[in-house]
Scaffold this motif. Structure first.
Motif, short mmCIF file in Angstrom:
data_model
loop_
_atom_site.label_atom_id
_atom_site.label_comp_id
_atom_site.label_asym_id
_atom_site.label_seq_id
_atom_site.Cartn_x
_atom_site.Cartn_y
_atom_site.Cartn_z
N LEU A 258 0.82 -1.21 0.00
CA LEU A 258 0.00 0.00 0.00
C LEU A 258 0.86 1.26 0.00
O LEU A 258 0.59 2.22 -0.73
CB LEU A 258 -0.92 -0.02 1.22
N LYS A 259 1.92 1.22 0.80
CA LYS A 259 2.82 2.38 0.85
C LYS A 259 3.53 2.58 -0.48
O LYS A 259 3.65 3.71 -0.98
CB LYS A 259 3.84 2.18 1.96
N ALA A 260 3.96 1.47 -1.11
CA ALA A 260 4.63 1.59 -2.40
C ALA A 260 3.67 2.09 -3.48
O ALA A 260 4.02 2.93 -4.31
CB ALA A 260 5.23 0.23 -2.81
N GLY A 261 2.40 1.58 -3.46
CA GLY A 261 1.42 2.06 -4.45
C GLY A 261 1.08 3.52 -4.27
O GLY A 261 0.95 4.27 -5.25
N TRP A 262 0.92 3.95 -3.00
CA TRP A 262 0.62 5.35 -2.75
C TRP A 262 1.79 6.24 -3.19
O TRP A 262 1.58 7.31 -3.77
CB TRP A 262 0.34 5.57 -1.27
N GLY A 263 3.00 5.78 -2.97
CA GLY A 263 4.16 6.55 -3.42
C GLY A 263 4.21 6.65 -4.93
O GLY A 263 4.53 7.71 -5.48
N ALA A 264 3.88 5.56 -5.62
CA ALA A 264 3.87 5.59 -7.09
C ALA A 264 2.77 6.53 -7.60
O ALA A 264 2.98 7.27 -8.58
CB ALA A 264 3.66 4.18 -7.63
N SER A 267 3.87 10.09 -7.13
CA SER A 267 4.89 10.43 -8.13
C SER A 267 4.27 10.67 -9.49
O SER A 267 4.65 11.61 -10.20
CB SER A 267 5.93 9.30 -8.22
N PHE A 268 3.27 9.84 -9.88
CA PHE A 268 2.61 10.03 -11.17
C PHE A 268 1.86 11.37 -11.22
O PHE A 268 1.91 12.09 -12.22
CB PHE A 268 1.64 8.88 -11.42
N VAL A 269 1.18 11.70 -10.12
CA VAL A 269 0.45 12.97 -10.09
C VAL A 269 1.42 14.14 -10.19
O VAL A 269 1.16 15.14 -10.89
CB VAL A 269 -0.40 13.05 -8.81
N LYS A 270 2.53 14.03 -9.51
CA LYS A 270 3.53 15.10 -9.59
C LYS A 270 4.05 15.28 -11.00
O LYS A 270 4.18 16.40 -11.51
CB LYS A 270 4.68 14.81 -8.63
N VAL A 271 4.33 14.15 -11.67
CA VAL A 271 4.83 14.23 -13.04
C VAL A 271 3.77 14.80 -13.96
O VAL A 271 4.05 15.64 -14.84
CB VAL A 271 5.28 12.83 -13.51
N ALA A 272 2.49 14.36 -13.79
CA ALA A 272 1.42 14.88 -14.65
C ALA A 272 1.22 16.37 -14.45
O ALA A 272 1.06 17.13 -15.43
CB ALA A 272 0.12 14.12 -14.35
#
Length: 324
Positions: A258-264, A267-272
């Motif tokens: 869950l922590k790894a998915g939330w981090g991903a 990160s995706f939202v930041k990149v978008a």
């Protein structure tokens, strides 16, 4: 007549007596040599000592067991080989001022006979600075240096150490190196005896291949010698409020996923959002120009359709045909 009887009886008695004495003397003479032989052997070798036959059978057995000083096992000389060990470590220390801790760490390592091999620093404010230093330290002073770095620079957060015994690898490289040198020397001697051009070219190709192998082995030997001669310590210095992530402390299982998915996702939202922010100014500037181009294209198409739908001999917008 009576005298003859006495004579015969006396002769018989003498014969019986003589036969008994001879028989006893025969038994005594038969027993005496055995007793004399036993006594002679006892006097020669001593009481309780083994006979020469027993000694000759026991000595080879003692030599075979390795008890004798002249045995095969006792002639082997055992030499103790020095162990070749590579020391590596990593340490994380939280310091009040990273720049000051960096200078102090360099002084400690240099005083111990080591040197700095790599340095990376990140300046993000006085309290968020971080630096990564890689030191080469003599193995004899490795424990002392790590202890001082963990105490003098600040608060030690983590320390990981590892050792690798490369004694067999070093011995294997040295053996292969000697074999390669001997083989190369033999080929050079053979080159002097070559008579035809084909033989010379073939030997030269073999020499070139062996020289390449020899250089590779020499490079491996130098690298192993350098790693054994100096221990490697990676020191990470962080500021008072800098975040330190340790992969070993991350939770496993569902919460880890869950922590790894939330981090991903973050990160995706930041990149978008970053891409949207980069494209948005171009969109704002390009929209009026795009609208103008669309308007002109549509007007041109409307004019062309109007001309195409007008009757022959009449201009678009003019009066219609007259009738008589």
């Amino acid at each position: 007549m009576r005298r003859m009887r006495y004579g015969i009886a006396l002769s018989a008695a003498c014969a019986v007596t003589l036969l008994g004495g001879c028989a006893g003397g025969g038994r005594l003479s038969a027993g005496e040599p055995a007793m004399d032989t036993t006594q002679a052997r006892s006097e020669q070798y001593g009481v309780g000592q083994p006979r020469p036959e027993a000694q000759s059978t026991e000595q080879p057995r003692a030599k075979a067991d390795g008890g004798g000083g002249d045995g095969v096992v006792s002639g082997v000389k055992v030499t103790r080989q020095e162990r070749q060990v590579i020391y590596t470590g990593s340490m994380t220390v939280r310091a009040e001022r990273v720049s000051t801790a960096v200078r102090q760490a360099k002084q400690i390592v240099t005083a111990a006979g080591g040197h700095l091999s790599r340095e990376e620093s990140n300046s993000a404010g006085a309290t968020k600075d971080s630096a990564t230093l890689e030191f080469k330290i003599p193995p004899a002073r490795y424990a002392e240096v790590t202890g001082r770095l963990g105490k003098d620079l600040g608060r030690q957060l983590s320390m990981n150490q590892a050792t690798q015994d490369v004694t067999l690898q070093v011995a294997d490289v040295e053996s292969r190196l000697k074999s390669a040198e001997q083989s190369l020397e033999s080929l050079r001697t053979l080159l002097k005896k070559a008579e035809t051009i084909g033989q010379v070219l073939q030997v030269e190709r073999e020499i070139s291949d062996r020289e390449a192998d020899l250089e590779s082995l020499q490079a491996q030997q130098k690298e192993l010698a350098a790693q054994v001669a100096m221990a490697t310590l990676t020191l990470r210095l962080v500021g008072p409020v800098a975040t330190v992530s340790d992969p070993d402390e991350e939770p496993a299982g569902f919460f880890g996923g869950l922590k790894a998915g939330w981090g991903a996702l973050v990160s995706f939202v930041k990149v978008a959002l970053t891409m949207l922010g980069a494209v948005l100014p171009w969109v704002v500037v390009s929209l009026p120009l795009l609208a103008l181009v669309i308007y002109l294209v549509r007007r041109d198409r409307a004019a062309r359709s109007l001309v195409a739908s007008a009757p022959p001999g009449r201009k678009p917008g003019g009066p219609g045909p007259t009738t008589v």
